[in-house]
Design an enzyme around this catalytic site. Structure first.
Site, PDB file in Angstrom:
ATOM      1  N   LYS A  13       0.843  -1.205   0.000  1.00 54.84           N
ATOM      2  CA  LYS A  13       0.000   0.000   0.000  1.00 54.84           C
ATOM      3  C   LYS A  13       0.875   1.250   0.000  1.00 54.84           C
ATOM      4  O   LYS A  13       2.015   1.208   0.462  1.00 54.84           O
ATOM      5  CB  LYS A  13      -0.871   0.021   1.280  1.00 54.84           C
ATOM      6  CG  LYS A  13      -1.964  -1.025   1.326  1.00 54.84           C
ATOM      7  CD  LYS A  13      -2.774  -0.882   2.613  1.00 54.84           C
ATOM      8  CE  LYS A  13      -3.894  -1.914   2.688  1.00 54.84           C
ATOM      9  NZ  LYS A  13      -4.929  -1.752   1.664  1.00 54.84           N
ATOM     10  N   ASP A  16      -7.401  -3.346  10.750  1.00 56.71           N
ATOM     11  CA  ASP A  16      -7.876  -4.374   9.823  1.00 56.71           C
ATOM     12  C   ASP A  16      -8.256  -5.678  10.533  1.00 56.71           C
ATOM     13  O   ASP A  16      -8.566  -6.680   9.888  1.00 56.71           O
ATOM     14  CB  ASP A  16      -6.798  -4.616   8.752  1.00 56.71           C
ATOM     15  CG  ASP A  16      -7.387  -5.027   7.405  1.00 56.71           C
ATOM     16  OD1 ASP A  16      -8.592  -4.794   7.186  1.00 56.71           O
ATOM     17  OD2 ASP A  16      -6.637  -5.597   6.596  1.00 56.71           O
ATOM     18  N   ARG A  33     -10.157 -11.663   2.135  1.00 60.19           N
ATOM     19  CA  ARG A  33     -11.021 -12.712   1.572  1.00 60.19           C
ATOM     20  C   ARG A  33     -10.336 -14.076   1.601  1.00 60.19           C
ATOM     21  O   ARG A  33     -11.000 -15.107   1.650  1.00 60.19           O
ATOM     22  CB  ARG A  33     -11.465 -12.320   0.157  1.00 60.19           C
ATOM     23  CG  ARG A  33     -10.350 -12.148  -0.825  1.00 60.19           C
ATOM     24  CD  ARG A  33     -10.761 -11.354  -2.049  1.00 60.19           C
ATOM     25  NE  ARG A  33     -10.956  -9.930  -1.751  1.00 60.19           N
ATOM     26  CZ  ARG A  33     -11.406  -9.035  -2.616  1.00 60.19           C
ATOM     27  NH1 ARG A  33     -11.702  -9.387  -3.848  1.00 60.19           N
ATOM     28  NH2 ARG A  33     -11.559  -7.777  -2.266  1.00 60.19           N
TER      29      ARG A  33
HETATM   30  N1  BES Z   1      -8.083  -3.905   4.530  1.00 63.60           N
HETATM   31  C1  BES Z   1      -8.232  -3.514   3.172  1.00 63.60           C
HETATM   32  C2  BES Z   1      -9.534  -2.764   2.907  1.00 63.60           C
HETATM   33  C3  BES Z   1      -9.594  -1.357   3.411  1.00 63.60           C
HETATM   34  C4  BES Z   1      -9.131  -0.322   2.632  1.00 63.60           C
HETATM   35  C5  BES Z   1     -10.176  -1.078   4.617  1.00 63.60           C
HETATM   36  C6  BES Z   1      -9.231   0.968   3.086  1.00 63.60           C
HETATM   37  C7  BES Z   1     -10.271   0.225   5.091  1.00 63.60           C
HETATM   38  C8  BES Z   1      -9.805   1.246   4.315  1.00 63.60           C
HETATM   39  C9  BES Z   1      -8.224  -4.747   2.283  1.00 63.60           C
HETATM   40  O1  BES Z   1      -7.401  -5.775   2.693  1.00 63.60           O
HETATM   41  C10 BES Z   1      -7.736  -4.313   0.942  1.00 63.60           C
HETATM   42  O2  BES Z   1      -6.603  -3.918   0.859  1.00 63.60           O
HETATM   43  N2  BES Z   1      -8.609  -4.395  -0.054  1.00 63.60           N
HETATM   44  C11 BES Z   1      -8.262  -4.013  -1.370  1.00 63.60           C
HETATM   45  C12 BES Z   1      -8.861  -5.044  -2.295  1.00 63.60           C
HETATM   46  C13 BES Z   1      -8.402  -4.909  -3.725  1.00 63.60           C
HETATM   47  C14 BES Z   1      -6.926  -5.187  -3.847  1.00 63.60           C
HETATM   48  C15 BES Z   1      -9.205  -5.870  -4.551  1.00 63.60           C
HETATM   49  C16 BES Z   1      -8.846  -2.642  -1.647  1.00 63.60           C
HETATM   50  O3  BES Z   1      -9.951  -2.339  -1.198  1.00 63.60           O
HETATM   51  O4  BES Z   1      -8.162  -1.853  -2.285  1.00 63.60           O
HETATM   52 ZN    ZN Z   2      -7.047  -5.929   4.648  1.00 61.72          ZN
HETATM   53 MN    MN Z   3      -5.411  -5.559   2.031  1.00 66.60          MN
END
Ligand code: BES
Ligand code: ZN
Ligand code: MN
Length: 499
Positions: free
Chosen positions: A280, A291, A354
């Protein structure tokens, strides 16, 4: 904070502070407010007539009694317009009251169960809402502050004063439910507010164990060896990137009662999500300590379920790991095999939630459950869709979804449905495996749900994407800056409705 209930007339109670209320625009004061006003010789009417207090929701005025009654101060809190009044207003008002009382330096105070009279809430619901709102509003996370100089002293006790002896038992019951649910939510908030280095998967499992022993839940924590034997290749894949071992915590309420229907709650427990190899951006990454909010809500809900002694069999499952890009980390392109035998092509190591849920949902099948609900901070897309007010609700069973929506409206942990139409499955088809772990930009919250659906087979299932609702950037009503504890009240209210 201690919660007490006593019988009597609040205007006769010796106290540092007593709290009564006013609906917006009301001129003729009745009930406890009228009684206090009369005892003070019309002091509350005077404030209203002066135009200084209208009774707007969460509005507060403090009066000094100068010996007219045994209490030193009176706080009048606004309940807002009568037609917009409900239990959530009571929670918000009680939360604001608690913070105002603390600012005044009161260590304990007395209040009535707002809304049980003219508000038409039952005495039980009113008492529950007051206590819940008070505990949530007074919450602070101060355990990591070494310098305590600027921390106001804690509130020590809240006492509900009930005038009507016929309602006293109901007020006691409601206050007890409110205490249990409020404390369980604050417990979840603590877990979420703790940073990643204070809340590793092992620490999370240990705190679940301690909590379970305290409230009488059955607890088992699987290590990585046992996960491997079970075939939890998806959870173990995510865990590869960190030195911290993954844990899988299983909590059971009424474990031996096979005569009772089983309900399973699953919570995503990523104790820190760096994104892994698909790392990220660093800006704001510190927030990714939250998370594991689904895990925290699951543990909080289990704590409340045990304390409330719900006549159901309830299982809490918490798969937990860090998501880090260590030298052994899983990589984009890798294929993992989940417990159910399905294979997953990893497109992004940042779609890790997931993956760990796939194995937990596989494990959930062992209980032949009446229903399974997972809580997960799954997608940024859900935050884009619904913001910070409402969680995304998806699932395979209409009755379950309807029950959850009802529980959401009653508890204040709000959810709204998103569709899982078959067409969305196209987006997660893989060339090399059964499914891939990302579905591209369109409908990101839904493709997350569609992925989970492939692993939630053989039972009614719902998924709550709580990515937007678990953290608050401001202190407002019963939300305090930081973790909200979202999900605890939703799950407890849903399960109370099933029992
Ligand atoms: N934990 C994150 C989701 C998240 C993002 C929660 C921002 C709170 C704020 C999750 O693991 C994630 O990174 N999801 C990705 C999925 C994508 C790669 C398909 C996302 O939402 O960008
Ligand atoms: Zn996550
Ligand atoms: Mn993630």
């Amino acid at each position: 904070m201690e919660i007490r209930v006593q019988h009597g007339a609040i205007q006769n109670v010796p106290s540092d502070l007593i709290v009564v209320n006013l609906f917006q625009g009301v001129q003729t004061l009745g009930g406890a407010t009228g009684a206090v006003d009369a005892a003070l010789g019309g002091a509350i009417r005077e404030v209203i007539a002066a135009g200084d207090f209208q009774g707007k929701a969460e509005q507060v005025v403090v009066l000094y009694t100068r010996g007219a009654i045994p209490a030193r101060r009176v706080m009048v809190v606004g309940l807002g317009p009568q037609e917009r009044f409900d239990g959530d207003v009571v929670r918000r008002v009680a939360a604001v009251t608690a913070r105002e009382a603390r600012k005044l330096g009161a260590r304990s105070y007395h209040t009535i169960a707002h809304g049980a009279g003219a508000g038409a809430l039952s005495p039980e619901d009113a008492a529950q809402a007051v206590v819940e709102g008070t505990l949530l509003g007074a919450y602070r996370f101060t355990e990591l502050k070494a310098d305590r100089a600027d921390v106001e002293p804690d509130l020590e006790a809240l006492t509900l004063v009930e005038f009507n002896s016929a309602s006293l038992e109901a007020v006691r019951r409601g206050a007890e439910v409110g205490r249990i649910v409020g404390e369980a939510t604050c417990y979840a908030r603590d877990l979420v507010n703790r940073p990643g280095n204070y809340c590793t998967p092992t620490v999370l499992a240990n705190s679940a164990r301690a909590m379970a022993e305290a409230v009488g839940l059955t607890v088992r924590v699987l290590g990585e060896g046992e996960m491997a034997e079970l075939g939890m290749g998806a959870l173990l894949g995510v865990a590869q990137g960190s030195h911290e071992p993954a844990t899988f915590t299983i909590l059971e309420h009424n474990a031996e009662r096979h005569d009772l229907p089983a309900y399973v709650v699953v919570g995503k427990g990523i104790t820190f999500d760096s994104g892994g190899i698909s790392i990220k951006p660093s800006d704001g990454m510190e927030r990714m300590k939250d998370d594991m909010s689904g895990a925290a809500a699951t543990l909080g809900a289990m704590r409340a379920v045990a304390a409330l002694e719900l006549p159901l069999r309830v299982v809490g499952l918490v798969p937990a790991t860090e998501n880090l890009p260590g030298s052994r980390a899983y990589k984009p392109g890798d294929v993992l095999t989940a417990m159910t035998g399905r294979t997953i092509e990893v497109i992004s190591t940042d779609a890790e939630g997931r993956l760990i849920l796939a194995d937990a949902l596989g494990y959930a099948g062992r209980y032949r459950p009446r229903a399974v609900v997972d809580l997960a901070t799954l997608t940024g897309a859900c935050v884009v869709a619904l913001g910070h007010v409402t969680a995304g609700l998806m699932g395979t069973d209409e009755a379950l979804l309807t029950a959850l929506r009802g529980a959401a409206d009653r508890s204040g942990d709000r959810v709204w449905p998103l569709p899982l139409y078959d067409e969305y499955a196209e987006q997660i088809k893989s060339e090399v495996a059964d499914v891939k772990n990302t579905g591209g930009r369109p409908a990101g919250a839904i493709t997350g749900g569609m992925f989970l659906k492939r692993f939630a087979e053989g039972y009614p299932w719902a998924h709550v994407d709580i990515a937007g609702t678990v953290w608050s950037e401001e202190t407002k009503g019963y939300r305090v800056k930081g973790a909200t504890g979202f999900g605890v009240r939703l799950i407890v209210e849903w399960l109370r409705g099933q029992s």
